[in-house]
Write a protein that holds these residues in place. Structure first.
Motif, PDB file in Angstrom:
ATOM      1  N   MET A   1       0.827  -1.204   0.000  1.00  0.00           N
ATOM      2  CA  MET A   1       0.000   0.000   0.000  1.00  0.00           C
ATOM      3  C   MET A   1       0.866   1.260   0.000  1.00  0.00           C
ATOM      4  O   MET A   1       0.512   2.272  -0.586  1.00  0.00           O
ATOM      5  CB  MET A   1      -0.926   0.004   1.220  1.00  0.00           C
ATOM      6  N   PHE A   2       2.002   1.215   0.691  1.00  0.00           N
ATOM      7  CA  PHE A   2       2.973   2.310   0.622  1.00  0.00           C
ATOM      8  C   PHE A   2       4.301   1.826   1.187  1.00  0.00           C
ATOM      9  O   PHE A   2       4.363   0.857   1.942  1.00  0.00           O
ATOM     10  CB  PHE A   2       2.486   3.562   1.370  1.00  0.00           C
ATOM     11  N   TRP A   3       5.359   2.506   0.816  1.00  0.00           N
ATOM     12  CA  TRP A   3       6.692   2.247   1.385  1.00  0.00           C
ATOM     13  C   TRP A   3       7.413   3.580   1.494  1.00  0.00           C
ATOM     14  O   TRP A   3       7.654   4.240   0.488  1.00  0.00           O
ATOM     15  CB  TRP A   3       7.491   1.285   0.509  1.00  0.00           C
ATOM     16  N   ASP A   4       7.739   3.986   2.692  1.00  0.00           N
ATOM     17  CA  ASP A   4       8.465   5.235   2.930  1.00  0.00           C
ATOM     18  C   ASP A   4       9.855   4.917   3.468  1.00  0.00           C
ATOM     19  O   ASP A   4      10.026   4.007   4.276  1.00  0.00           O
ATOM     20  CB  ASP A   4       7.727   6.106   3.958  1.00  0.00           C
ATOM     21  N   GLY A   5      10.825   5.700   3.048  1.00  0.00           N
ATOM     22  CA  GLY A   5      12.168   5.560   3.588  1.00  0.00           C
ATOM     23  C   GLY A   5      12.993   4.516   2.860  1.00  0.00           C
ATOM     24  O   GLY A   5      12.726   4.141   1.719  1.00  0.00           O
ATOM     25  N   LYS A   6      14.006   4.011   3.550  1.00  0.00           N
ATOM     26  CA  LYS A   6      15.003   3.151   2.925  1.00  0.00           C
ATOM     27  C   LYS A   6      14.585   1.681   2.973  1.00  0.00           C
ATOM     28  O   LYS A   6      13.435   1.350   3.273  1.00  0.00           O
ATOM     29  CB  LYS A   6      16.338   3.352   3.625  1.00  0.00           C
ATOM     30  N   GLU A   7      15.556   0.808   2.706  1.00  0.00           N
ATOM     31  CA  GLU A   7      15.287  -0.627   2.719  1.00  0.00           C
ATOM     32  C   GLU A   7      14.901  -1.079   4.119  1.00  0.00           C
ATOM     33  O   GLU A   7      15.186  -0.414   5.109  1.00  0.00           O
ATOM     34  CB  GLU A   7      16.521  -1.397   2.245  1.00  0.00           C
TER      35      GLU A   7
ATOM     36  N   LYS B   1      14.612   7.426  12.411  1.00  0.00           N
ATOM     37  CA  LYS B   1      13.654   8.348  11.798  1.00  0.00           C
ATOM     38  C   LYS B   1      13.829   8.428  10.281  1.00  0.00           C
ATOM     39  O   LYS B   1      12.926   8.871   9.574  1.00  0.00           O
ATOM     40  CB  LYS B   1      13.788   9.735  12.414  1.00  0.00           C
ATOM     41  N   GLU B   2      14.997   8.012   9.795  1.00  0.00           N
ATOM     42  CA  GLU B   2      15.239   7.991   8.353  1.00  0.00           C
ATOM     43  C   GLU B   2      15.130   6.565   7.811  1.00  0.00           C
ATOM     44  O   GLU B   2      15.544   6.297   6.676  1.00  0.00           O
ATOM     45  CB  GLU B   2      16.642   8.543   8.052  1.00  0.00           C
ATOM     46  N   GLY B   3      14.574   5.670   8.600  1.00  0.00           N
ATOM     47  CA  GLY B   3      14.488   4.264   8.221  1.00  0.00           C
ATOM     48  C   GLY B   3      13.285   3.950   7.353  1.00  0.00           C
ATOM     49  O   GLY B   3      12.880   4.747   6.516  1.00  0.00           O
ATOM     50  N   SER B   4      12.675   2.803   7.581  1.00  0.00           N
ATOM     51  CA  SER B   4      11.597   2.325   6.713  1.00  0.00           C
ATOM     52  C   SER B   4      10.250   2.323   7.435  1.00  0.00           C
ATOM     53  O   SER B   4      10.174   2.099   8.643  1.00  0.00           O
ATOM     54  CB  SER B   4      11.910   0.907   6.215  1.00  0.00           C
ATOM     55  N   ALA B   5       9.196   2.577   6.672  1.00  0.00           N
ATOM     56  CA  ALA B   5       7.814   2.446   7.145  1.00  0.00           C
ATOM     57  C   ALA B   5       6.992   1.974   5.961  1.00  0.00           C
ATOM     58  O   ALA B   5       7.049   2.590   4.884  1.00  0.00           O
ATOM     59  CB  ALA B   5       7.289   3.767   7.679  1.00  0.00           C
ATOM     60  N   TYR B   6       6.244   0.895   6.142  1.00  0.00           N
ATOM     61  CA  TYR B   6       5.529   0.336   5.006  1.00  0.00           C
ATOM     62  C   TYR B   6       4.307  -0.436   5.488  1.00  0.00           C
ATOM     63  O   TYR B   6       4.232  -0.881   6.637  1.00  0.00           O
ATOM     64  CB  TYR B   6       6.435  -0.587   4.189  1.00  0.00           C
ATOM     65  N   LYS B   7       3.353  -0.580   4.562  1.00  0.00           N
ATOM     66  CA  LYS B   7       2.138  -1.342   4.849  1.00  0.00           C
ATOM     67  C   LYS B   7       1.806  -2.225   3.656  1.00  0.00           C
ATOM     68  O   LYS B   7       1.942  -1.803   2.500  1.00  0.00           O
ATOM     69  CB  LYS B   7       0.962  -0.408   5.142  1.00  0.00           C
ATOM     70  N   PHE B   8       1.353  -3.425   3.955  1.00  0.00           N
ATOM     71  CA  PHE B   8       0.911  -4.315   2.890  1.00  0.00           C
ATOM     72  C   PHE B   8      -0.271  -5.148   3.371  1.00  0.00           C
ATOM     73  O   PHE B   8      -0.495  -5.303   4.572  1.00  0.00           O
ATOM     74  CB  PHE B   8       2.051  -5.240   2.425  1.00  0.00           C
ATOM     75  N   TYR B   9      -1.049  -5.653   2.402  1.00  0.00           N
ATOM     76  CA  TYR B   9      -2.143  -6.585   2.677  1.00  0.00           C
ATOM     77  C   TYR B   9      -1.774  -7.965   2.165  1.00  0.00           C
ATOM     78  O   TYR B   9      -1.219  -8.102   1.067  1.00  0.00           O
ATOM     79  CB  TYR B   9      -3.426  -6.150   1.970  1.00  0.00           C
ATOM     80  N   LEU B  10      -2.087  -8.989   2.947  1.00  0.00           N
ATOM     81  CA  LEU B  10      -2.008 -10.350   2.434  1.00  0.00           C
ATOM     82  C   LEU B  10      -3.120 -10.526   1.410  1.00  0.00           C
ATOM     83  O   LEU B  10      -4.269 -10.127   1.644  1.00  0.00           O
ATOM     84  CB  LEU B  10      -2.156 -11.363   3.568  1.00  0.00           C
ATOM     85  N   ASN B  11      -2.783 -11.104   0.281  1.00  0.00           N
ATOM     86  CA  ASN B  11      -3.761 -11.211  -0.800  1.00  0.00           C
ATOM     87  C   ASN B  11      -4.859 -12.231  -0.523  1.00  0.00           C
ATOM     88  O   ASN B  11      -5.984 -12.091  -1.008  1.00  0.00           O
ATOM     89  CB  ASN B  11      -3.057 -11.575  -2.108  1.00  0.00           C
ATOM     90  N   ASN B  12      -4.526 -13.266   0.243  1.00  0.00           N
ATOM     91  CA  ASN B  12      -5.510 -14.305   0.544  1.00  0.00           C
ATOM     92  C   ASN B  12      -6.120 -14.075   1.918  1.00  0.00           C
ATOM     93  O   ASN B  12      -5.543 -13.384   2.769  1.00  0.00           O
ATOM     94  CB  ASN B  12      -4.852 -15.677   0.480  1.00  0.00           C
TER      95      ASN B  12
END
Length: 304
Positions: free
Chosen positions: A182-188, A218-229
């Motif tokens: 859904m989104f990915w902010d920041g680095k790996e 604070k400069e790291g990663s933040a992300y959200k995803f949905y499981l498809n099933n």
């Protein structure tokens, strides 16, 4: 379950205590659960917002400018959405308004909190009870109209993160989780996982860094995803065990510092995914409450 008055920051609330957990909810502040502690060690489970003054969320406010922490309900949408008749605010409506409260006495006390939609098209109810020491919330949405009503509920359950701690899920038969970003902010992310673009499909296994809290940055990663099933099993993070009935989708949000400088992992169990009822319908999810009828689901919080 024991029920008594409580104070959180500068707001009055209700404390709900089971054999394993103690929660504080604020009925006047969108029914938000602001604190959840394990009785065995009094450790705070939920991510807390800084400051001594509670930052209220009212109609028209931006959610990110409010307390923006802990656990509240996103309903009838997560993102802004127009249902063809009216627009629902970002993060939904029920978290922005005061609830009515009723004690249900019997063999064990239950606490019922309910709110009617500002447009009069639904009645949203959640009832807290103890179940074998865990805290269970039984939800319902009654459609007050004469037409099917498209809605979704998601738990915005923000847990305090700990470096290296991993989300544990039941393993798919093929050993691979399929997800949509859904989104990915920041680095790996943790273990060097590469950022994923919005809307991109990807797969990973249970040892992947997608399920692991990286070091706070604070400069790291933040992300959200949905499981498809559909996902109907437990979500475990540390000692916390979460499980839903009749809310068969799961979103996972990992914030290692970029979002408001907070450090959290959020389990977003939901009746339908992808952040709006419209997007959920596009993915084949059932979002409708039939005219004049009721849809029910539950959310159970336990501790090892």
């Amino acid at each position: 379950m024991l029920v008594f008055n409580a104070i959180y920051k500068d707001k009055k609330g209700i404390c709900l205590k089971t054999n394993k957990l103690e929660a504080v909810v604020l009925p006047d502040e969108g029914g938000k659960m602001v604190s959840l502690k394990a009785v065995k060690n009094w450790e705070e489970i939920l991510a807390q917002a800084p400051g001594e003054k509670y930052l209220a969320l009212t109609p028209g406010d931006r959610y990110v400018d409010s307390e923006c922490s802990a656990f509240d309900d996103m309903f009838p949408t997560i993102d802004f959405w127009h249902n063809g008749i009216r627009e629902y605010e970002e993060h939904g409506e029920v978290c922005r308004r005061p609830y009515n409260v009723k004690l249900i006495e019997g063999d064990d006390i239950q606490v019922e909190m309910y709110i009617e939609s500002p447009a009069g098209d639904y009645l949203f109810t959640k009832t807290y009870c103890e179940k074998a020491g865990s805290l269970q919330i039984n939800y319902s949405c009654r459609n007050l109209t004469d037409k099917p009503l498209p809605v979704l509920w998601a738990a915005h359950f923000m847990m305090a993160a700990k470096e290296g701690r991993r989300v544990l899920l039941s393993m798919p038969e093929n050993g691979q989780y399929e997800a949509t970003c859904m989104f990915w902010d920041g680095k790996e992310g943790a273990d060097g996982v590469e950022p994923v673009g919005k809307g991109q499909l990807f797969t990973f296994d249970s040892k992947s860094g997608y399920l692991k809290s990286d070091a706070y940055n604070k400069e790291g990663s933040a992300y959200k995803f949905y499981l498809n099933n559909k996902y109907t099993d437990s979500f475990i993070y540390g000692d916390v065990i979460l499980k839903c009935e009749n809310a068969p989708y799961l979103g996972i949000w990992v914030n290692n510092g970029p979002f408001k400088g907070m450090y959290n992992v959020a389990a977003e169990f939901c009746t339908a995914g992808f952040d709006t009822p419209g997007a959920a319908m596009e993915h084949g999810h059932d979002v409708y409450v039939p005219a004049g009828q009721e849809r029910k689901w539950s959310f159970n919080i336990d501790i090892m």
